[in-house]
Write an enzyme that holds these catalytic residues in place. Structure first.
Site, mmCIF file in Angstrom:
data_model
loop_
_atom_site.group_PDB
_atom_site.id
_atom_site.type_symbol
_atom_site.label_atom_id
_atom_site.label_comp_id
_atom_site.label_asym_id
_atom_site.label_seq_id
_atom_site.Cartn_x
_atom_site.Cartn_y
_atom_site.Cartn_z
ATOM 1 N NE ARG A 19 -0.323 -11.991 7.670
ATOM 2 C CZ ARG A 19 -1.201 -10.994 7.475
ATOM 3 N NH1 ARG A 19 -2.030 -11.050 6.438
ATOM 4 N NH2 ARG A 19 -1.247 -9.964 8.289
ATOM 5 C CB ALA A 24 -0.902 0.001 1.233
ATOM 6 C CD GLN A 47 -3.397 -2.339 -1.292
ATOM 7 O OE1 GLN A 47 -2.713 -2.136 -0.289
ATOM 8 N NE2 GLN A 47 -4.111 -3.433 -1.458
ATOM 9 N NE ARG A 88 -7.082 -6.323 -0.393
ATOM 10 C CZ ARG A 88 -6.271 -7.222 0.179
ATOM 11 N NH1 ARG A 88 -5.529 -6.903 1.223
ATOM 12 N NH2 ARG A 88 -6.198 -8.446 -0.302
ATOM 13 C CE1 TYR A 127 -4.240 1.034 7.761
ATOM 14 C CE2 TYR A 127 -4.661 -0.548 6.018
ATOM 15 C CZ TYR A 127 -3.987 -0.185 7.168
ATOM 16 O OH TYR A 127 -3.062 -1.039 7.726
#
Length: 331
Positions: free
Chosen positions: A301, A34, A76, A207, A159
Site C-alpha cells: 500500500r 498475485a 507472485q 508468502r 487463499y
C-alpha cells in the site's frame, strides 16, 4: 496488490505503467500482483493470470522495462481457493454469479464457504490437487520465459495453499489433512514442483500468514516449523504476513505489527525473511534491516500511495538516490 484490470488474465498498458513506475521510483524488486495459475483460481474475473502461454509476451514487455530501470522483476503465483470468483473491492468484493461472469465450482481443501451466503467450494480430490501443483510449476516456467527473476508462492491470506495449512479451513481425513505434516504437504509439493523448473540461481520466495489470529488456527510455531521444512527444499525467503483465512479474526493492527513474525522465523528457522505490514517510514524500514529483524522490506500500500518512496527514503536516510536521468532536475 491486485489491480483488477485484466481481461482473461492478460497484462496490459495499465500494468506496464503501474509496475514500471515502481521501478522508476527506485524499488529494488518489483512484483506483479498475485497472478492466478489457473483460470478458476483467480480472485476475480479481472485478475492477472499466468495460466496460458499467450500471457508470456505482455509480461515480458513489462519485465524488460523493469530491468532497464535497475529493478529485479518478479511474480507472485497464486490460487484463490474458496475466495475465487468475487468482484473488485470497489464493487463490494462479493461473489460473482456465473451469469454475471463468475464461475462454479470453486475449489478448497474442504467444502466450507469463507462467509455465509458465499459460494460453497468443492472439496478437492487428490487428482485435483495434483493438477494444481502442476499448474504452479507450469506458471513458474512461463515466468522464466517472460524474463522474471523471482517467483513467490502465495500461501497466505486465506487463499488455497493457506486453506490447506490451517485446521480452520482444512477438515480433510486423507493424507492432505489432519496432522501438521499432512496439512503442509501441498505446499511442499508445490515448492518441489516449482524448484524442478525454476533455476537454483534464481530466488524462490513463499508468502505465508504467520498466524490466523484465531484460536485453533495456524500459529507462529507452525510457521517456524514450515519455514524450516521449506528452507531445506530450496526456498530462499519467507515473506511474513498474517491473517485472512477466517473473517472473524481480531488483528491488532499497528505500525510494523507483523515484523516480529519475520524476526522470529529468521532466528528460529535460519531462513531469510521479508517484513511487511504498515511499514511506511524510511527510518522505520531501515531500523528493521539494521536490527536484523528481516533481510527485505516488502511494501504494497505504501508504494501505491507513493511509487517514488524508495527515492524519497534514500534522501531521508542521507544517501544519494538512484534517480533516473530524466528526473534529476527534480532531485
Amino acid at each position: 496488490m491486485c489491480e483488477y484490470s485484466s481481461q482473461d488474465g492478460f497484462a496490459n498498458d495499465w500494468h506496464l505503467v503501474h509496475l514500471g513506475s515502481r521501478a522508476v521510483g527506485g524499488a529494488g524488486a518489483v512484483f506483479t500482483e498475485a497472478a492466478a495459475v489457473t483460470a478458476d483460481g483467480r480472485i476475480s474475473p479481472v485478475d492477472l493470470g499466468i495460466y496460458r502461454d499467450e500471457h508470456i509476451e505482455p509480461l515480458a514487455r513489462i519485465f524488460r522495462f523493469v530491468e532497464t530501470q535497475g529493478a529485479v522483476p518478479g511474480m507472485q503465483l497464486a490460487h484463490a481457493g474458496r475466495k475465487a470468483s468475487t468482484s473488485e473491492p470497489w464493487k463490494g468484493g462479493a461473489p460473482v454469479a456465473v451469469e454475471k461472469g463468475g464461475w462454479a465450482p470453486i475449489w478448497a481443501p474442504s467444502a466450507m464457504a469463507f462467509r455465509d451466503a458465499w459460494q460453497t467450494p468443492r472439496a478437492m480430490t487428490v487428482d485435483d490437487i495434483t493438477r494444481v501443483v502442476r499448474a504452479f510449476a507450469d506458471a513458474a516456467s512461463r515466468v522464466l520465459q517472460a524474463g522474471g527473476r523471482i517467483v513467490e508462492l502465495h500461501a497466505a491470506h486465506g487463499y488455497l495453499l493457506h486453506e490447506f495449512l490451517s485446521p480452520l479451513s482444512n477438515h480433510r481425513d486423507d493424507h492432505y489433512g489432519g496432522s501438521f505434516d499432512n496439512r503442509t504437504r501441498i505446499v511442499r509439493e508445490v515448492v518441489d514442483a516449482v524448484r524442478a523448473v525454476w533455476p537454483e540461481r534464481l530466488p524462490l520466495f513463499v508468502r505465508i500468514s504467520a498466524t490466523d489470529w484465531t484460536d485453533g488456527g495456524w500459529t507462529p510455531d507452525d510457521s517456524v516449523a514450515l519455514a524450516t521444512q521449506l528452507k531445506a527444499r530450496g526456498v530462499d525467503l519467507i515473506d511474513c504476513s498474517s491473517g485472512g483465512n477466517v473473517p472473524q479474526a481480531t488483528i491488532p493492527i499497528g505500525p510494523g505489527y507483523q515484523v516480529p513474525f519475520a524476526e522470529r522465523i529468521r532466528r528460529e528457522a535460519g531462513v531469510m525473511t521479508g517484513a511487511v505490514g504498515m511499514i511506511t517510514d524510511a527510518h522505520q524500514a531501515e531500523a528493521i534491516l539494521q536490527n536484523g529483524q528481516a533481510e527485505l522490506i516488502i511494501m504494497a500500500r505504501q508504494l501505491l500511495r507513493d511509487p517514488y518512496f524508495p527515492l524519497h527514503a534514500a534522501q531521508a536516510l542521507g544517501d544519494a538516490p538512484a534517480v533516473p536521468v530524466q528526473y534529476l532536475r527534480a532531485f
